[in-house]
Scaffold this active site. Structure first.
Site, PDB file in Angstrom:
ATOM      1  N   CYS A   1      -6.420   0.758   0.399  1.00 44.83           N
ATOM      2  CA  CYS A   1      -6.901  -0.606   0.205  1.00 44.83           C
ATOM      3  C   CYS A   1      -7.646  -1.141   1.431  1.00 44.83           C
ATOM      4  CB  CYS A   1      -5.783  -1.545  -0.225  1.00 44.83           C
ATOM      5  SG  CYS A   1      -4.327  -1.523   0.825  1.00 44.83           S
TER       6      CYS A   1
ATOM      7  N   HIS B   1      -0.724  -4.991   0.929  1.00 44.58           N
ATOM      8  CA  HIS B   1      -2.022  -4.699   0.314  1.00 44.58           C
ATOM      9  C   HIS B   1      -3.102  -5.493   1.046  1.00 44.58           C
ATOM     10  CE1 HIS B   1      -4.872  -3.747  -2.853  1.00 44.58           C
ATOM     11  NE2 HIS B   1      -5.073  -5.021  -3.099  1.00 44.58           N
TER      12      HIS B   1
END
Length: 183
Positions: A18, A131
């Site tokens: 990510c 994330h």
């Protein structure tokens, strides 16, 4: 609202890369960074550390700043990657609300975009990890370029961006302001 605009570059999530996707979404270009370039940055950070870590068989998998196979890069890799592109990173003070961030500057001024590191629940809530998400102003509109989204999501205005940022701060997210280097 989801946007399917071919003029907006949006990289989708793969494994735990990510940060790679967030950086490419921030710079709006495929392969601004690659897995190899981020791995190289992470390895150079280890070499720069005063205390060298002792090698163990697990060292092949578990690196100090990333996982060699799945990604999962840390903030040190983000900072080094941005500095390598002439950008500065400011860690937003989470005690302050997002109203303290100037989101209305022209795009070419100081604020390039915002990178968030947020907690997410995976596998039906069994596992919580972090994330990386990018927000970027493109053509006068702020977009959520989260690689977990099917397409970029446009915010209707800066009030909506600030509300989103405040929510992310409340759930334990970290907000990083990516600044263009002053000439």
């Amino acid at each position: 609202m989801a946007i399917n605009n071919p003029q907006i570059y949006h990289e989708r999530q793969r494994l735990q890369f990510c940060l790679l996707h967030s950086l490419n979404n921030l710079f709006q270009m495929k392969e601004t960074f690659t897995r190899a370039s981020l791995n190289e940055i992470a390895e150079s950070l280890v070499l720069d550390e005063a205390e060298k870590r002792t090698w163990t068989p697990l060292s092949v998998l578990f690196k100090p700043h990333y996982n060699k196979f799945t990604g999962n890069y840390d903030v040190n890799v983000l900072i080094a990657a941005l500095e390598g592109k002439g950008k500065n990173l400011i860690w937003h003070d989470r005690r302050k609300e997002a109203s303290s961030i100037d989101l209305d500057e022209p795009e070419e001024e100081a604020l390039m975009g915002i990178v968030l590191n947020i907690p997410v629940k995976r596998f039906g809530g069994i596992c919580t990890n972090r994330h990386w998400v990018t927000l970027r102003k493109i053509g006068g509109t702020w977009y959520n370029l989260d690689s977990d989204l099917a397409s970029p999501m446009a915010f209707k205005d800066t009030v909506e961006v600030r509300n989103f940022l405040d929510t992310m701060i409340r759930i334990g997210g970290e907000v990083f302001l990516v600044m263009n280097a002053k000439q």
